[in-house]
Scaffold this motif. Sequence first.
Motif, PDB file in Angstrom:
ATOM      1  N   UNK A   1       6.012  -2.867 -54.693  1.00  0.00           N
ATOM      2  CA  UNK A   1       5.903  -1.522 -55.200  1.00  0.00           C
ATOM      3  C   UNK A   1       7.246  -1.048 -55.763  1.00  0.00           C
ATOM      4  N   UNK A   2       8.303  -1.242 -54.994  1.00  0.00           N
ATOM      5  CA  UNK A   2       9.617  -0.797 -55.451  1.00  0.00           C
ATOM      6  C   UNK A   2      10.124  -1.653 -56.609  1.00  0.00           C
ATOM      7  N   UNK A   3       9.750  -2.928 -56.623  1.00  0.00           N
ATOM      8  CA  UNK A   3      10.143  -3.795 -57.739  1.00  0.00           C
ATOM      9  C   UNK A   3       9.486  -3.333 -59.040  1.00  0.00           C
ATOM     10  N   UNK A   4       8.239  -2.938 -58.945  1.00  0.00           N
ATOM     11  CA  UNK A   4       7.535  -2.434 -60.131  1.00  0.00           C
ATOM     12  C   UNK A   4       8.200  -1.156 -60.619  1.00  0.00           C
ATOM     13  N   UNK A   5       8.572  -0.272 -59.670  1.00  0.00           N
ATOM     14  CA  UNK A   5       9.289   0.953 -60.058  1.00  0.00           C
ATOM     15  C   UNK A   5      10.605   0.598 -60.751  1.00  0.00           C
ATOM     16  N   UNK A   6      11.359  -0.348 -60.192  1.00  0.00           N
ATOM     17  CA  UNK A   6      12.671  -0.691 -60.772  1.00  0.00           C
ATOM     18  C   UNK A   6      12.517  -1.189 -62.215  1.00  0.00           C
ATOM     19  N   UNK A   7      11.485  -1.983 -62.473  1.00  0.00           N
ATOM     20  CA  UNK A   7      11.227  -2.446 -63.840  1.00  0.00           C
ATOM     21  C   UNK A   7      10.860  -1.264 -64.735  1.00  0.00           C
ATOM     22  N   UNK A   8       9.992  -0.378 -64.238  1.00  0.00           N
ATOM     23  CA  UNK A   8       9.598   0.803 -65.013  1.00  0.00           C
ATOM     24  C   UNK A   8      10.798   1.695 -65.294  1.00  0.00           C
ATOM     25  N   UNK A   9      11.687   1.864 -64.299  1.00  0.00           N
ATOM     26  CA  UNK A   9      12.884   2.696 -64.485  1.00  0.00           C
ATOM     27  C   UNK A   9      13.811   2.102 -65.544  1.00  0.00           C
ATOM     28  N   UNK A  10      13.990   0.783 -65.509  1.00  0.00           N
ATOM     29  CA  UNK A  10      14.820   0.120 -66.516  1.00  0.00           C
ATOM     30  C   UNK A  10      14.235   0.322 -67.906  1.00  0.00           C
ATOM     31  N   UNK A  11      12.933   0.122 -68.046  1.00  0.00           N
ATOM     32  CA  UNK A  11      12.286   0.314 -69.344  1.00  0.00           C
ATOM     33  C   UNK A  11      12.364   1.768 -69.797  1.00  0.00           C
ATOM     34  N   UNK A  12      12.276   2.699 -68.851  1.00  0.00           N
ATOM     35  CA  UNK A  12      12.403   4.128 -69.174  1.00  0.00           C
ATOM     36  C   UNK A  12      13.802   4.425 -69.723  1.00  0.00           C
ATOM     37  N   UNK A  13      14.829   3.853 -69.079  1.00  0.00           N
ATOM     38  CA  UNK A  13      16.203   4.064 -69.550  1.00  0.00           C
ATOM     39  C   UNK A  13      16.432   3.444 -70.921  1.00  0.00           C
ATOM     40  N   UNK A  17       8.375   2.920 -75.004  1.00  0.00           N
ATOM     41  CA  UNK A  17       7.440   4.041 -74.998  1.00  0.00           C
ATOM     42  C   UNK A  17       6.300   4.001 -73.983  1.00  0.00           C
ATOM     43  N   UNK A  18       5.524   2.960 -73.874  1.00  0.00           N
ATOM     44  CA  UNK A  18       4.278   3.005 -73.116  1.00  0.00           C
ATOM     45  C   UNK A  18       4.341   2.288 -71.772  1.00  0.00           C
ATOM     46  N   UNK A  19       5.086   1.224 -71.692  1.00  0.00           N
ATOM     47  CA  UNK A  19       5.073   0.355 -70.518  1.00  0.00           C
ATOM     48  C   UNK A  19       5.523   1.034 -69.217  1.00  0.00           C
ATOM     49  N   UNK A  20       6.561   1.880 -69.200  1.00  0.00           N
ATOM     50  CA  UNK A  20       6.919   2.541 -67.934  1.00  0.00           C
ATOM     51  C   UNK A  20       5.772   3.376 -67.360  1.00  0.00           C
ATOM     52  N   UNK A  21       5.068   4.081 -68.223  1.00  0.00           N
ATOM     53  CA  UNK A  21       3.948   4.887 -67.774  1.00  0.00           C
ATOM     54  C   UNK A  21       2.839   3.994 -67.209  1.00  0.00           C
ATOM     55  N   UNK A  22       2.563   2.869 -67.863  1.00  0.00           N
ATOM     56  CA  UNK A  22       1.530   1.946 -67.385  1.00  0.00           C
ATOM     57  C   UNK A  22       1.897   1.373 -66.017  1.00  0.00           C
ATOM     58  N   UNK A  23       3.165   1.048 -65.800  1.00  0.00           N
ATOM     59  CA  UNK A  23       3.602   0.549 -64.499  1.00  0.00           C
ATOM     60  C   UNK A  23       3.509   1.629 -63.426  1.00  0.00           C
ATOM     61  N   UNK A  24       3.795   2.878 -63.802  1.00  0.00           N
ATOM     62  CA  UNK A  24       3.639   4.001 -62.858  1.00  0.00           C
ATOM     63  C   UNK A  24       2.179   4.134 -62.439  1.00  0.00           C
ATOM     64  N   UNK A  25       1.269   4.048 -63.399  1.00  0.00           N
ATOM     65  CA  UNK A  25      -0.156   4.142 -63.101  1.00  0.00           C
ATOM     66  C   UNK A  25      -0.593   2.961 -62.227  1.00  0.00           C
ATOM     67  N   UNK A  26      -0.066   1.784 -62.485  1.00  0.00           N
ATOM     68  CA  UNK A  26      -0.376   0.620 -61.655  1.00  0.00           C
ATOM     69  C   UNK A  26       0.037   0.870 -60.207  1.00  0.00           C
ATOM     70  N   UNK A  27       1.256   1.375 -60.000  1.00  0.00           N
ATOM     71  CA  UNK A  27       1.720   1.717 -58.648  1.00  0.00           C
ATOM     72  C   UNK A  27       0.815   2.755 -58.006  1.00  0.00           C
ATOM     73  N   UNK A  28       0.394   3.733 -58.787  1.00  0.00           N
ATOM     74  CA  UNK A  28      -0.464   4.810 -58.274  1.00  0.00           C
ATOM     75  C   UNK A  28      -1.806   4.268 -57.812  1.00  0.00           C
ATOM     76  N   UNK A  29      -2.394   3.368 -58.586  1.00  0.00           N
ATOM     77  CA  UNK A  29      -3.715   2.834 -58.258  1.00  0.00           C
ATOM     78  C   UNK A  29      -3.632   1.816 -57.116  1.00  0.00           C
TER      79      UNK A  29
END
Length: 136
Positions: A1-13, A17-29
């Motif tokens: 879970x935290x690894x997915x967040x770290x990847x999403x955070x890096x992509x956000x920085x 455009x779309x992938x960080x949000x998709x990873x956030x939704x994946x963590x949520x589900x």
Amino acid sequence: MLYIYRIAHLLHRLHVPFLPWALKVFNRVVFSVSLPPSVIVGRNVVFGYQGLGIVVHRHAVLGSDIVIAPNVVIGGRGQPGAPIIEDNVLIGAGACILGPVTIGRNVKIGANAVVTFDVPPNVTVAGVPARIVKLR
């Protein structure tokens, strides 16, 4: 879970455009945790039960060496700003940290406590609304 967040955070920085949000939704589900990629999370942060039921404000800042139990809300109160949690903090199950508050170092927050004020370092808070119950 935290690894997915770290990847999403890096992509956000990197302004992907779309992938960080998709990873956030994946963590949520999959893990039932709402941890936006814009949150700043320090080292050695532990989310109890892989983040089950944890909700974090998108502008929150989490320091290092924090333990967050399940069903914790770190969110706003409709005001500008978000919680800032400093290093070495323990947050009990079901606790709510609401509004633009700062939680000092070495603080323990009891289970189901509702924190709506700045908490000084080296104390324990508990209750609804939270009160300082022990100085260390």
